[in-house]
Design an enzyme around this catalytic site. Structure first.
Site, PDB file in Angstrom:
ATOM      1  N   LEU A   3      22.406 -28.160  -2.157  1.00 26.98           N
ATOM      2  CA  LEU A   3      21.111 -27.604  -1.744  1.00 26.98           C
ATOM      3  C   LEU A   3      21.061 -26.088  -1.885  1.00 26.98           C
ATOM      4  CD1 LEU A   3      20.236 -29.778   1.391  1.00 26.98           C
ATOM      5  CD2 LEU A   3      19.758 -30.223  -1.020  1.00 26.98           C
ATOM      6  N   SER A  38      24.832 -37.751  -6.538  1.00 25.39           N
ATOM      7  CA  SER A  38      23.481 -38.093  -6.945  1.00 25.39           C
ATOM      8  C   SER A  38      23.482 -38.754  -8.309  1.00 25.39           C
ATOM      9  CB  SER A  38      22.599 -36.836  -6.992  1.00 25.39           C
ATOM     10  OG  SER A  38      23.123 -35.906  -7.916  1.00 25.39           O
ATOM     11  N   ARG A  92      21.893 -22.865  -7.584  1.00 23.72           N
ATOM     12  CA  ARG A  92      23.016 -22.526  -8.465  1.00 23.72           C
ATOM     13  C   ARG A  92      22.573 -22.209  -9.891  1.00 23.72           C
ATOM     14  NH1 ARG A  92      23.691 -26.946  -5.961  1.00 23.72           N
ATOM     15  NH2 ARG A  92      23.677 -28.325  -7.781  1.00 23.72           N
ATOM     16  N   ALA A 116      12.495 -36.810  -7.838  1.00 22.59           N
ATOM     17  CA  ALA A 116      12.515 -37.282  -9.225  1.00 22.59           C
ATOM     18  C   ALA A 116      12.587 -38.796  -9.188  1.00 22.59           C
ATOM     19  CB  ALA A 116      13.714 -36.706  -9.965  1.00 22.59           C
ATOM     20  N   THR A 161      20.603 -39.120   2.361  1.00 22.38           N
ATOM     21  CA  THR A 161      20.731 -38.274   1.171  1.00 22.38           C
ATOM     22  C   THR A 161      21.969 -37.393   1.278  1.00 22.38           C
ATOM     23  OG1 THR A 161      18.336 -38.248   0.813  1.00 22.38           O
ATOM     24  CG2 THR A 161      19.612 -36.496  -0.221  1.00 22.38           C
ATOM     25  N   CYS A 198      -0.712  -0.095   7.648  1.00 22.27           N
ATOM     26  CA  CYS A 198      -1.178   0.359   6.333  1.00 22.27           C
ATOM     27  C   CYS A 198      -2.619   0.845   6.389  1.00 22.27           C
ATOM     28  CB  CYS A 198      -1.032  -0.762   5.313  1.00 22.27           C
ATOM     29  SG  CYS A 198       0.694  -1.150   4.924  1.00 22.27           S
ATOM     30  N   GLU A 242      13.576 -32.543  -0.137  1.00 19.13           N
ATOM     31  CA  GLU A 242      14.081 -33.132  -1.382  1.00 19.13           C
ATOM     32  C   GLU A 242      14.579 -34.564  -1.234  1.00 19.13           C
ATOM     33  OE1 GLU A 242      16.580 -30.869  -3.880  1.00 19.13           O
ATOM     34  OE2 GLU A 242      15.122 -29.265  -4.137  1.00 19.13           O
ATOM     35  N   GLU A 250       0.829  -1.209   0.000  1.00 26.46           N
ATOM     36  CA  GLU A 250       0.000   0.000   0.000  1.00 26.46           C
ATOM     37  C   GLU A 250       0.861   1.257   0.000  1.00 26.46           C
ATOM     38  OE1 GLU A 250      -2.191  -3.053   2.659  1.00 26.46           O
ATOM     39  OE2 GLU A 250      -0.143  -2.617   1.992  1.00 26.46           O
TER      40      GLU A 250
END
Length: 336
Positions: A217, A181, A220, A162, A209, A92, A277, A58
């Site tokens: 993580l 990975s 990039r 994935a 993982t 506001c 992930e 606003e």
């Protein structure tokens, strides 16, 4: 309101939503908000909340109007109820009253306890009409992370993985398997995943993982802020040489493995959203606890024939699209 007026109001509110989205990744734990000022059917001012701690939508909209005398003859559209309390910035609602707008149109009410109808009440008590509910569901959906944080006292949880065409997320690893990975998805999905990282407050992986994939993580392959990195490490035994412990972004180590307690820890740190992930065990724990809001699953044509199976998820398919040779499916819990 006539159908023509409803369409016009929705047009201005859609513009508010477009503006609000420009703040994605920069305003949390505040909500994304857009504002449009209309004078005699013409937009004369626009603004959005650009960064946490800085001016709200606003204020930016009012400041964009060159002739301030026109404000008292104008309407203002805001995607979220104007705040009524002092925080990093003044209320506001007070600004709107001071400007003397003819009418205020609000997308949805703000359920944050320090607002929650108080902004609307303050404006109405000043004699300015307020209409609430223009594109209400779209406005709520835009800030679903914020509303989950306010109403459920936990971050908004996104599961992401994935998988191969036959349902695997990793190969069978042995002592001789090199760290890193295994590529399943394509370059397009990788870039999309990194864009998603810039839109969330935190990104989380489990112990296995972190060890097997040694992920960074970070975002990039997309311009934007890196999320807080969160890793589950019950015994605090992860090697500090892992990429997750570099200086590219802060990392939080959590020893608790209970999904509710993990989210409680993040909530107390004002983390409004987290994208999980990996891996399959961590995904399944949140699924079994019914502590997830969205699942984003990439499926590629690659087949492993054997390996680590993806988590089992039952939900409502809300979106499906092809990304070259990959398919992205987005699910929400069935009860949603």
């Amino acid at each position: 309101m006539t159908n023509e007026n409803i369409t016009l109001h929705e047009t201005y509110m859609r513009r508010c939503l477009e503006l609000a989205r420009l703040g994605a990744g920069n305003v949390a734990p505040n909500p994304m908000v857009g504002a449009v000022i209309v004078h005699n059917g013409k937009i004369i001012g626009e603004g959005f909340h650009q960064k946490y701690g800085f001016a709200h939508a606003e204020v930016n909209a009012v400041n964009s109007v060159k002739n301030k005398e026109l404000l008292k003859e104008s309407e203002i559209y805001v995607s979220l109820e104007p705040c009524a309390h002092y925080g990093k910035t003044p209320p506001c609602a007070d600004l709107i009253v001071k400007c003397g707008f003819k009418h205020v149109y609000v997308g949805c009410r703000d359920s944050f306890e320090k607002v929650d109808g108080k902004g609307i009440e303050k404006i109405r008590n000043a004699g300015i009409p307020v209409t609430v509910g223009i594109l209400e569901q779209e406005c709520i959906n835009l800030n679903r992370r914020f509303f989950t944080w306010c109403n459920q006292k936990r971050p908004y949880v996104i599961l992401k993985w994935a998988q191969t065409a036959d349902g695997f997320i990793d190969i069978i690893r042995t002592a001789n398997t090199p760290q890193g990975s295994v590529r399943i998805s394509n370059t397009l999905t990788q870039h999309l995943s990194h864009r998603w990282r810039t839109e969330e407050a935190a990104i989380m992986v489990g112990y296995n993982t972190a060890i097997n994939d040694n992920p960074s993580l970070t975002a990039r392959f997309w311009q934007g802020n890196n999320p807080l990195r969160v890793v589950i490490d019950r015994n605090n035994s992860l090697p500090k040489s892992l990429k997750i412990f570099d200086n590219d972004s802060p990392t939080l180590v959590i020893s608790d493995t209970d999904p509710a307690q993990i989210l409680h820890t993040l909530y107390n740190r004002q983390i409004q959203s987290v994208i999980i992930e990996g891996g399959a065990h961590l995904h399944q724990a949140f699924i079994n606890a019914n502590l997830w809001d969205e699942a984003r699953i990439f499926t590629s044509p690659v087949r492993f024939n054997e390996g680590l199976k993806a988590a089992e998820l039952k939900g409502k398919l809300t979106e499906s699209q092809h990304l070259n040779d990959n398919i992205l499916e987005i699910y929400t819990p069935s009860m949603a």
